[in-house]
Motif scaffolding. Structure first.
Motif, PDB file in Angstrom:
ATOM      1  N   UNK A  65       0.829  -1.213   0.000  1.00  0.00           N
ATOM      2  CA  UNK A  65       0.000   0.000   0.000  1.00  0.00           C
ATOM      3  C   UNK A  65       0.864   1.264   0.000  1.00  0.00           C
ATOM      4  N   UNK A  66       1.816   1.342   0.925  1.00  0.00           N
ATOM      5  CA  UNK A  66       2.666   2.535   1.016  1.00  0.00           C
ATOM      6  C   UNK A  66       3.534   2.688  -0.226  1.00  0.00           C
ATOM      7  N   UNK A  67       3.991   1.570  -0.767  1.00  0.00           N
ATOM      8  CA  UNK A  67       4.803   1.630  -1.986  1.00  0.00           C
ATOM      9  C   UNK A  67       3.991   2.166  -3.148  1.00  0.00           C
ATOM     10  N   UNK A  68       2.743   1.726  -3.273  1.00  0.00           N
ATOM     11  CA  UNK A  68       1.895   2.225  -4.350  1.00  0.00           C
ATOM     12  C   UNK A  68       1.651   3.725  -4.194  1.00  0.00           C
ATOM     13  N   UNK A  69       1.391   4.177  -2.971  1.00  0.00           N
ATOM     14  CA  UNK A  69       1.227   5.613  -2.756  1.00  0.00           C
ATOM     15  C   UNK A  69       2.501   6.370  -3.137  1.00  0.00           C
ATOM     16  N   UNK A  70       3.645   5.823  -2.763  1.00  0.00           N
ATOM     17  CA  UNK A  70       4.912   6.462  -3.104  1.00  0.00           C
ATOM     18  C   UNK A  70       5.129   6.574  -4.600  1.00  0.00           C
ATOM     19  N   UNK A  71       4.727   5.539  -5.341  1.00  0.00           N
ATOM     20  CA  UNK A  71       4.838   5.585  -6.803  1.00  0.00           C
ATOM     21  C   UNK A  71       3.894   6.640  -7.368  1.00  0.00           C
ATOM     22  N   UNK A  72       2.641   6.657  -6.885  1.00  0.00           N
ATOM     23  CA  UNK A  72       1.686   7.651  -7.368  1.00  0.00           C
ATOM     24  C   UNK A  72       2.165   9.067  -7.072  1.00  0.00           C
ATOM     25  N   UNK A  73       2.859   9.234  -5.929  1.00  0.00           N
ATOM     26  CA  UNK A  73       3.363  10.554  -5.542  1.00  0.00           C
ATOM     27  C   UNK A  73       4.623  10.948  -6.295  1.00  0.00           C
ATOM     28  N   UNK A  74       5.286   9.975  -6.913  1.00  0.00           N
ATOM     29  CA  UNK A  74       6.515  10.262  -7.631  1.00  0.00           C
ATOM     30  C   UNK A  74       7.764  10.191  -6.794  1.00  0.00           C
ATOM     31  N   UNK A  75       7.651   9.720  -5.547  1.00  0.00           N
ATOM     32  CA  UNK A  75       8.839   9.615  -4.690  1.00  0.00           C
ATOM     33  C   UNK A  75       9.493   8.251  -4.785  1.00  0.00           C
ATOM     34  N   UNK A  76       8.809   7.285  -5.384  1.00  0.00           N
ATOM     35  CA  UNK A  76       9.369   5.960  -5.666  1.00  0.00           C
ATOM     36  C   UNK A  76       9.233   5.721  -7.158  1.00  0.00           C
ATOM     37  N   UNK A  77      10.327   5.382  -7.810  1.00  0.00           N
ATOM     38  CA  UNK A  77      10.309   5.164  -9.243  1.00  0.00           C
ATOM     39  C   UNK A  77       9.949   3.705  -9.563  1.00  0.00           C
ATOM     40  N   UNK A  78       9.006   3.489 -10.466  1.00  0.00           N
ATOM     41  CA  UNK A  78       8.675   2.117 -10.864  1.00  0.00           C
ATOM     42  C   UNK A  78       9.865   1.472 -11.566  1.00  0.00           C
ATOM     43  N   UNK A  79       9.952   0.155 -11.469  1.00  0.00           N
ATOM     44  CA  UNK A  79      10.952  -0.580 -12.243  1.00  0.00           C
ATOM     45  C   UNK A  79      10.429  -0.924 -13.626  1.00  0.00           C
TER      46      UNK A  79
END
Length: 234
Positions: A53-67
């Protein structure tokens, strides 16, 4: 991997995620997730701890880059992201107003003087979340519900139409949870798309849409009124 913004106002989905994979070095978390976040609604992300859940939010926010995969935003402003503990530590000597002013840093920068427009945005966010009378108080002095409203006000001050919240009601009493749920419903009615990760069943049931993650995969997506599996939120 692609992250794109589409300014067309006619599409029903605020965010589209396609075949999304993301995680951390040596630890993949999200695996081939495809989902839609409908605009002008409250979407609940549910699932056990570690489900992504937190990882998905981070991706949507742009703070985690998808692989790999694609994230398409139907909007031209970056999302506003309020992490689970907020961007502000409990021990920092910040007032509520200073906390909310941090929401303007994305446009102004942390070391530049805020403009009249910035101050107006901060005042509006404080009033909207009902913490204007607490503006001079230290953040650490507030109750859990007051603190969470101040952090949501920080996100709202960014003037984004997409607000991402990680466990916004965790640890709050029932009255505070109900207050925040009502505020989020009002924000959605006024044009803000809300996505919140939650373990709270009442919060999940009150959302317009529920996405359930299991071990990095999307288990169920649907309207909560017809979603029998929402009870797996815990």
């Amino acid at each position: 991997m692609k992250i794109m913004f589409n300014k067309s106002p006619h599409r029903a989905a605020r965010v589209r995620v396609t075949d999304l994979c993301a995680g951390y070095p040596g630890r993949p978390v999200l695996r081939q997730v495809t989902a839609e976040i409908p605009a002008l609604s409250v979407t609940a992300l549910v699932g056990p701890n570690g489900s992504g859940k937190s990882t998905l939010l981070g991706v949507l926010a742009g703070v985690i880059q998808p692989t790999s995969g694609e994230v398409r935003h139907d909007g031209d402003r970056p999302p506003a992201f309020v992490p689970q503990r907020g961007a502000v530590g409990d021990t920092l000597p910040l007032t509520v107003r200073q906390t909310v002013e941090m929401g303007r840093w994305g446009e102004r920068g942390p070391w530049r003087r805020l403009t009249r427009r910035d101050h107006a945005a901060v005042d509006a966010a404080l009033d909207r979340l009902g913490v204007g009378d607490l503006a001079a108080r230290q953040l650490a002095e507030l109750s859990g519900g007051q603190r969470q409203r101040a952090l949501i006000a920080q996100g709202l001050a960014q003037h984004s139409d997409l607000l991402l919240l990680d466990e916004p009601t965790t640890g709050l009493d029932p009255e505070a949870r109900q207050t925040i749920a009502a505020l989020l419903t009002e924000l959605a009615a006024d044009g803000v798309t809300i996505v919140q990760a939650t373990h709270d069943l009442d919060t999940a049931h009150s959302a317009d849409v529920c996405l359930r993650l299991e071990d990095g995969h999307l288990g169920v997506q649907g309207r909560t009124g017809a979603e029998p599996d929402v009870n797996t939120a815990r």
